[in-house]
Scaffold this motif. Sequence first.
Motif, PDB file in Angstrom:
ATOM      1  N   LEU A   1      71.930  35.128  -7.974  1.00  0.00           N
ATOM      2  CA  LEU A   1      70.659  36.055  -7.582  1.00  0.00           C
ATOM      3  C   LEU A   1      70.583  36.678  -6.402  1.00  0.00           C
ATOM      4  O   LEU A   1      70.387  37.677  -6.022  1.00  0.00           O
ATOM      5  N   VAL A   2      70.987  35.774  -5.500  1.00  0.00           N
ATOM      6  CA  VAL A   2      71.056  36.281  -3.981  1.00  0.00           C
ATOM      7  C   VAL A   2      72.228  37.237  -3.788  1.00  0.00           C
ATOM      8  O   VAL A   2      71.762  38.408  -3.047  1.00  0.00           O
TER       9      VAL A   2
ATOM     10  N   ASP B   1      78.195  43.075   0.967  1.00  0.00           N
ATOM     11  CA  ASP B   1      79.547  43.157   1.273  1.00  0.00           C
ATOM     12  C   ASP B   1      80.626  42.048   0.393  1.00  0.00           C
ATOM     13  O   ASP B   1      80.112  40.966   0.264  1.00  0.00           O
ATOM     14  N   SER B   2      81.608  42.914  -0.103  1.00  0.00           N
ATOM     15  CA  SER B   2      82.562  42.205  -0.868  1.00  0.00           C
ATOM     16  C   SER B   2      83.283  40.760  -0.292  1.00  0.00           C
ATOM     17  O   SER B   2      83.472  39.679  -0.883  1.00  0.00           O
ATOM     18  N   TYR B   3      83.524  40.925   0.934  1.00  0.00           N
ATOM     19  CA  TYR B   3      84.167  39.679   1.698  1.00  0.00           C
ATOM     20  C   TYR B   3      83.163  38.640   1.784  1.00  0.00           C
ATOM     21  O   TYR B   3      83.253  37.537   1.493  1.00  0.00           O
ATOM     22  N   THR B   4      81.805  38.860   1.933  1.00  0.00           N
ATOM     23  CA  THR B   4      80.728  37.735   2.178  1.00  0.00           C
ATOM     24  C   THR B   4      80.549  37.256   0.638  1.00  0.00           C
ATOM     25  O   THR B   4      80.491  36.105   0.595  1.00  0.00           O
ATOM     26  N   VAL B   5      80.623  38.095  -0.105  1.00  0.00           N
ATOM     27  CA  VAL B   5      80.537  37.661  -1.576  1.00  0.00           C
ATOM     28  C   VAL B   5      81.640  36.666  -2.097  1.00  0.00           C
ATOM     29  O   VAL B   5      81.186  35.562  -2.749  1.00  0.00           O
TER      30      VAL B   5
ATOM     31  N   ALA C   1      83.397  34.912  -0.098  1.00  0.00           N
ATOM     32  CA  ALA C   1      83.292  33.788   0.588  1.00  0.00           C
ATOM     33  C   ALA C   1      82.288  32.622   0.314  1.00  0.00           C
ATOM     34  O   ALA C   1      82.331  31.500   0.057  1.00  0.00           O
ATOM     35  N   ILE C   2      81.097  33.326  -0.179  1.00  0.00           N
ATOM     36  CA  ILE C   2      80.020  32.645  -0.954  1.00  0.00           C
ATOM     37  C   ILE C   2      80.404  31.856  -2.199  1.00  0.00           C
ATOM     38  O   ILE C   2      79.940  30.760  -2.454  1.00  0.00           O
ATOM     39  N   LEU C   3      81.001  32.592  -3.060  1.00  0.00           N
ATOM     40  CA  LEU C   3      81.446  32.243  -4.181  1.00  0.00           C
ATOM     41  C   LEU C   3      82.570  30.945  -3.966  1.00  0.00           C
ATOM     42  O   LEU C   3      82.427  29.998  -4.771  1.00  0.00           O
ATOM     43  N   LYS C   4      83.461  31.275  -3.175  1.00  0.00           N
ATOM     44  CA  LYS C   4      84.448  30.165  -2.827  1.00  0.00           C
ATOM     45  C   LYS C   4      83.686  28.637  -2.284  1.00  0.00           C
ATOM     46  O   LYS C   4      83.959  27.879  -2.674  1.00  0.00           O
ATOM     47  N   GLY C   5      82.732  29.032  -1.566  1.00  0.00           N
ATOM     48  CA  GLY C   5      82.124  27.886  -1.093  1.00  0.00           C
ATOM     49  C   GLY C   5      81.183  27.018  -2.072  1.00  0.00           C
ATOM     50  O   GLY C   5      81.076  25.941  -2.069  1.00  0.00           O
TER      51      GLY C   5
END
Length: 249
Positions: free
Chosen positions: A168-169, A176-180, A182-186
Amino acid sequence: MKFSELKLHAMNAVKSYFNRNWGREDLMKSGKVNQETLDILNAVYFTFFNVMFCSTIGSYLHLFWEVGGLFTVLCSAASLLWFYFTPPWRLNQRRSLLMIYAFSFGASVGLLTKYLFEMHQNFVASFFAGTTVGIAIFMFQVTITRERSHIYHGGLLYCCLVMLAVLLVIGCFIRDSYTVQAILKGTAAVILFLGYFVVYSQEILYDVSFGDIDFINRALTVFFNLPAIVLHAARVCLPIGAKVDQNAD
């Protein structure tokens, strides 16, 4: 000690590290847990929660105030060695040393992840924080139920809610694809670790049936035993593992 004896000792240590006596039926077993076993499991959960909480504090201090460096690395190594040589009956001292190690490790691990994996510290801190909340939910489940499967339902539900909240966030605020990524990996790391924690809890319940265990050591070895437990779980759960066990019988 001769080199051959040292080599044999090392080989036996490796074999004992990867030797696990539980099988698929123990992993899938349901039913109520007796109160004595539940108390030991709760002690492991509570100790590991304190470890993750201290690591989270150290990680966020490293994120916001750049705490962490040579001193915290040396402090982490020294506290772990001191913990190793402390007698088992000194529970308070061992618990304090474990907390010091966890805080120093949380403040220092960002230095390693930054240069080896190019992972920003805020994602490392998020992993510690997410895991801490997940362990708190496992600990809460132990206080309200004795059913083995219900203890793990809270942790699995938390994983689903975390993934839903992340999606949702990402969908509403982040482009930003890089941030997305990184968040999904975490988030995936937190979910996978909590899934492993369920298997680790099953191993604790299995070992308690053979006698009392050191809950402080079990809290410390959650990460250290990860490769061996994952390998054994894959061996007993995958079809190839079942064939091997049948042939062995």
